[in-house]
Design a protein around this motif. Structure first.
Motif, PDB file in Angstrom:
ATOM      1  N   CYS A 223       0.719  -1.130   0.040  1.00  0.00           N
ATOM      2  CA  CYS A 223      -0.258  -0.020  -0.021  1.00  0.00           C
ATOM      3  C   CYS A 223       0.824   1.219   0.095  1.00  0.00           C
ATOM      4  CB  CYS A 223      -0.892   0.085   1.114  1.00  0.00           C
ATOM      5  SG  CYS A 223      -0.298  -0.056   2.882  1.00  0.00           S
ATOM      6  N   TRP A 224       2.007   1.085   0.545  1.00  0.00           N
ATOM      7  CA  TRP A 224       3.072   2.362   0.518  1.00  0.00           C
ATOM      8  C   TRP A 224       4.198   1.929  -0.628  1.00  0.00           C
ATOM      9  CZ3 TRP A 224       2.104   0.946   6.015  1.00  0.00           C
ATOM     10  CH2 TRP A 224       1.053   1.716   6.776  1.00  0.00           C
TER      11      TRP A 224
ATOM     12  N   GLY B 154      -7.018  -1.689   2.165  1.00  0.00           N
ATOM     13  CA  GLY B 154      -5.792  -1.882   1.348  1.00  0.00           C
ATOM     14  C   GLY B 154      -4.480  -2.098   2.005  1.00  0.00           C
ATOM     15  N   GLY B 155      -4.629  -1.795   3.390  1.00  0.00           N
ATOM     16  CA  GLY B 155      -3.373  -2.302   3.942  1.00  0.00           C
ATOM     17  C   GLY B 155      -3.137  -3.817   4.147  1.00  0.00           C
TER      18      GLY B 155
END
Length: 644
Positions: free
Chosen positions: A184-185, A232-233
Motif C-alpha cells: 500500500c506504500w 488496502g493495508g
C-alpha cells in the motif's frame, strides 16, 4: 504463586530472562535535545526495580542524514561513538535490578514525518502522501540512499551492543521499515518493490547489517504489524508469510501487534476495545513459525495473561501503559498483592500528550515522569489538614498528605467517596476506572486519615475544626440549559442517571455529545435501549474527547447504531420530545420519550470564596477551579501535597 507461567524464567535466543513480562516500546518524550536525560533514565530504572523481565526502549534513530524526521518527538539518535555514553548510563541503571533491555532501533520515518525542514523533503520507499499532511509527499529513496540507511543501521546496532544493550529490536512497524514491507506504500519498480521477497529486501539487509556488527549469537527481535487495520493495508496472511521468511534468518523473537497510525485504535487500543486486541491474530503467526512471540494490546488482566501463556497463544506478555501507572506491578503480583496494583484506566492521556509535543503524563500516577525527584519526603512538622470533597482530587491529596505524615480529615458531602469517578466507572467497559476508584478508597484507609461522609463543609464547620490548612476540592455540578420544560418528568441528568440508574423508555435523545453524552449513549446500549440520538450545539460529536481516543469512540457509536446530530441547539423540552434550532435559525421537533442532559459542568467554588478571610492556609484544586479531566485533579492534588 498465583501466576506461575508469567513468572517462569524464559529465553530469547541467548538472552535469559527472569520472567515472561516485557515492557513494550512506549515513547514518553522525556528526552532533551534528542538525548536521554536523568528524567528518562530514572523512568526506566524504576520499571526495572519493579520486576520487569525485559524492557524494550522507545524509538531510537539509526541515522539522521538521509531521513532526519520526525522533528517534534525528541527521538534520540545512535549514529556515533559520542552517543554511546548516554545509552550506557541507561543500560547500566536497568541492569542493577536484574532486568534486561533491548533497543528499539529504527532505520527511518518515511511518511510519518512531521514538521518539514526547508530543502529536505521527507523520504520514503515511494512517492506517497504524509499521514498528517497528505498534500506533502515523500521523495522516493534512491538505491544509494537505501544502502546508506542499511549501513547506518548495522553501525548503530554495533554501538548499541557497546552501550550495553542486551538485544536489538528491529523496528519495522508503522515507520519506514513497515512502509517498505507493504504494497500500500511501496510502489517501487526495482529490487526493493513488487513481490513480497523484494519488499522484504530492506528488512533482510538491515538484519544482515546488524548481525555483521553484533555477531550471529546476539539476540534480534523484529517488531511487525499483524495487520494495518484499514482497507488496502497489509492483512494477516501476508504477515504470516513475512514471519516464515524471517524464521530462516534465525530471528530470536517477534513482537506482534495489530494496527498502524492510520488505525490508531488498534495500535494503541482504547478503553472501548476488547481485552487482548492482538492475541488471536498473533496466535495465527505463532502456529505457523517456531519463533518466540511477544504480544501486547490491552493486556492488563493478569489472569487472562496467565491463561494465554498456558494455552500457548504467546510466549511473552508485552505491556506499555500498565507500567506507566504502576512500575512495581510485577513485584506486587508476584507477592500476591494484586489489590495494591494501581490500574491503568486506558484514558490515553499518556500518549495524547506526546502527539502534541508535550511530556507524557498519567491521569492516575502523578509520580510518572518524576521518578528522578524521588519519593515525597516526610514532613518535619505534621499539620492538621482538612480536605473538603472526596472526589479524585480530594482522595489523591489525602493519600499523599498522609504519606508525608500530616493528619488529614477528609470530608465528603454525599454518602460515597469518588466524586465524578462514581459515574465514570459505571459502564462495563470502564472496569479499570472502577478498579482505580476502589484502589483510591483503599489508599485513604490510613490511621492518620479521618473520613467523614454525609457531611457538608461550611465556614462554621471549618472554624470549629480549626485546621492548619484547608484543601478545597468541592468539584463541579451539572450545568443545565435554561429552556422551557427543563424540569419535566421525562428529563434526566446524565451524571446522576449513570450513578443511580433507573430504567428509561426507548427513543432517547441525549443533549450534549461530549465525552459524558457519548459514554451515556454506550451505557444505554449496554442496558438494551434502542433508538438513541446524540445532539449538540457544536458542529462535531465527541468534541472534547482527546485526539487518540476519538476515532475509537466514534467507531463504537457507529457500530452500536447511535445517531449523532451536531449543530443543533436545544430550545425547548416538550411532552413528546424536544425542539431544536440549527445554525440557520430553522427549528425542528425531535420525538423522544426520554431526554437526557449531558450539557457540561460548572465549578462549585462557593466554599473557597467563603473561606478567604477565615483560614490562613487554603488551596483550591480540581473541578472547583474549572471542570476538566481527571489528570488535572490528580496532578494538582500531588502538587499541593508536595508544598504543604
Amino acid at each position: 504463586m498465583k501466576y506461575p507461567k508469567l513468572y517462569e524464567p524464559a529465553a530469547i535466543g541467548s538472552l535469559n530472562l527472569k520472567n515472561r513480562i516485557v515492557l513494550s516500546p512506549l515513547h514518553t518524550n522525556f528526552t532533551v535535545d534528542n538525548k536521554y536525560t536523568e528524567k528518562y533514565i530514572e523512568y526506566y530504572m524504576e520499571r526495572a526495580k519493579g520486576g520487569v523481565g525485559l524492557i524494550i526502549s522507545a524509538h531510537v534513530m539509526a541515522e539522521i542524514d538521509v531521513d532526519p524526521y520526525p522533528i517534534t518527538f525528541g527521538y534520540p539518535t545512535l549514529d556515533s561513538t559520542s552517543e554511546i555514553k548516554y545509552f550506557a548510563e541507561l543500560t547500566e541503571g536497568v541492569h542493577q535490578y536484574g532486568a534486561k533491555i533491548a533497543i528499539e532501533l529504527s532505520p527511518g520515518t518515511g511518511r510519518l514525518a512531521d514538521e518539514i525542514i526547508e530543502g529536505e523533503p521527507p523520504v520514503g520507499p515511494s512517492e506517497i502522501p504524509l499521514l498528517t499532511m497528505p498534500d506533502v509527499k515523500t521523495r522516493e529513496l534512491t538505491r544509494e540512499e537505501i544502502k546508506q540507511l542499511v549501513e547506518s543501521y548495522g553501525r548503530a546496532a554495533g554501538f548499541a551492543k557497546q552501550a550495553g544493550f542486551d538485544a536489538i529490536y528491529v523496528h519495522f512497524m508503522a515507520y519506514l521499515g513497515d512502509q517498505f514491507l507493504s504494497s500500500c506504500w511501496n510502489h517501487r519498480q526495482d529490487e526493493y518493490g513488487g513481490s513480497l521477497e523484494n519488499r522484504m529486501r530492506f528488512l533482510v539487509e538491515c538484519i544482515e547489517s546488524a548481525r555483521s556488527s553484533v555477531g550471529e549469537d546476539f539476540p534480534l527481535i523484529v517488531g511487525l504489524a499483524l495487520d494495518h487495520g484499514f482497507p488496502g493495508g497489509r492483512e494477516l496472511n501476508e504477515t504470516i508469510e513475512i514471519a516464515k521468511k524471517l524464521e530462516s534468518l534465525k530471528i530470536d523473537a517477534l513482537h506482534l501487534r495489530r494496527g498502524s497510525y492510520d488505525a490508531m485504535n488498534l495500535i494503541v487500543p482504547t478503553v472501548y476495545m476488547k481485552e487482548g486486541t492482538s492475541v488471536d491474530y498473533a496466535y495465527e503467526v505463532k502456529k505457523s513459525v517456531n519463533i518466540p512471540i511477544i504480544v501486547d494490546g490491552n493486556l492488563s488482566d493478569l489472569s487472562y495473561c496467565e491463561s494465554i501463556l498456558e494455552e500457548g497463544k504467546t510466549d511473552f506478555i508485552g505491556m506499555g501503559r500498565p507500567f506507566i501507572t504502576d512500575p512495581h506491578w510485577p513485584n506486587k503480583a508476584r507477592a500476591g498483592k494484586d489489590e495494591e496494583i494501581l490500574p491503568c484506566i486506558r484514558c490515553m492521556q499518556c500518549i495524547n500528550r506526546v502527539f502534541f509535543a508535550r511530556y507524557s503524563a498519567c491521569s492516575v500516577n502523578p509520580q510518572y515522569g518524576r521518578e528522578y525527584e524521588g519519593q515525597l519526603q516526610p514532613t518535619s512538622k505534621a499539620k492538621q489538614v482538612l480536605i473538603a470533597g472526596g472526589g479524585p482530587a480530594g482522595l489523591t491529596a489525602a493519600k499523599f498528605l498522609a504519606e508525608k505524615g500530616h493528619n488529614v480529615t477528609l470530608v465528603e458531602k454525599s454518602n460515597k467517596l469518588g466524586g465524578h469517578l462514581l459515574e465514570a466507572a459505571v459502564p462495563a467497559y470502564k472496569k479499570e476506572t472502577d478498579g482505580y476508584l476502589e484502589w483510591l478508597i483503599r489508599q485513604v484507609k490510613k490511621p492518620n486519615i479521618e473520613i467523614r461522609l454525609g457531611t457538608e463543609v461550611t465556614p462554621d464547620f471549618v472554624l470549629n475544626i480549626k485546621p492548619d490548612a484547608v484543601v478545597v476540592c468541592t468539584g463541579s455540578v451539572p450545568q443545565l440549559p435554561q429552556v422551557p420544560g427543563i424540569d419535566s418528568e421525562n428529563v434526566k441528568i446524565a451524571t446522576k442517571l449513570l450513578e443511580n440508574y433507573t430504567d428509561v423508555a426507548d427513543n432517547i435523545v441525549i443533549v450534549g455529545a461530549g465525552l459524558v453524552g457519548c459514554e451515556m449513549a454506550l451505557f444505554l446500549k449496554e442496558k438494551g435501549k434502542n433508538n438513541i440520538t446524540l445532539i449538540d450545539i457544536l458542529p462535531e460529536i465527541a468534541y472534547d474527547v482527546i485526539y487518540v481516543a476519538k476515532p475509537s469512540l466514534l467507531g463504537e457509536l457507529e457500530q452500536k447504531g447511535i445517531k449523532g446530530r451536531p449543530g443543533l441547539k436545544l430550545k425547548e423540552v416538550t411532552s413528546t420530545g424536544i425542539i431544536v434550532e440549527d445554525i440557520k435559525g430553522n427549528t425542528e421537533n425531535i420525538d423522544a420519550n426520554t431526554v437526557i442532559l449531558a450539557t457540561g459542568l460548572e465549578a462549585d467554588d462557593n466554599l473557597y470564596d467563603n473561606l478567604q478571610d477565615k483560614v490562613n492556609e487554603i488551596y483550591k484544586i480540581g473541578d472547583c477551579i474549572s471542570p476538566r479531566k481527571f489528570i488535572d485533579a490528580v496532578h494538582e492534588a500531588y502538587a499541593i501535597a508536595k508544598i504543604i
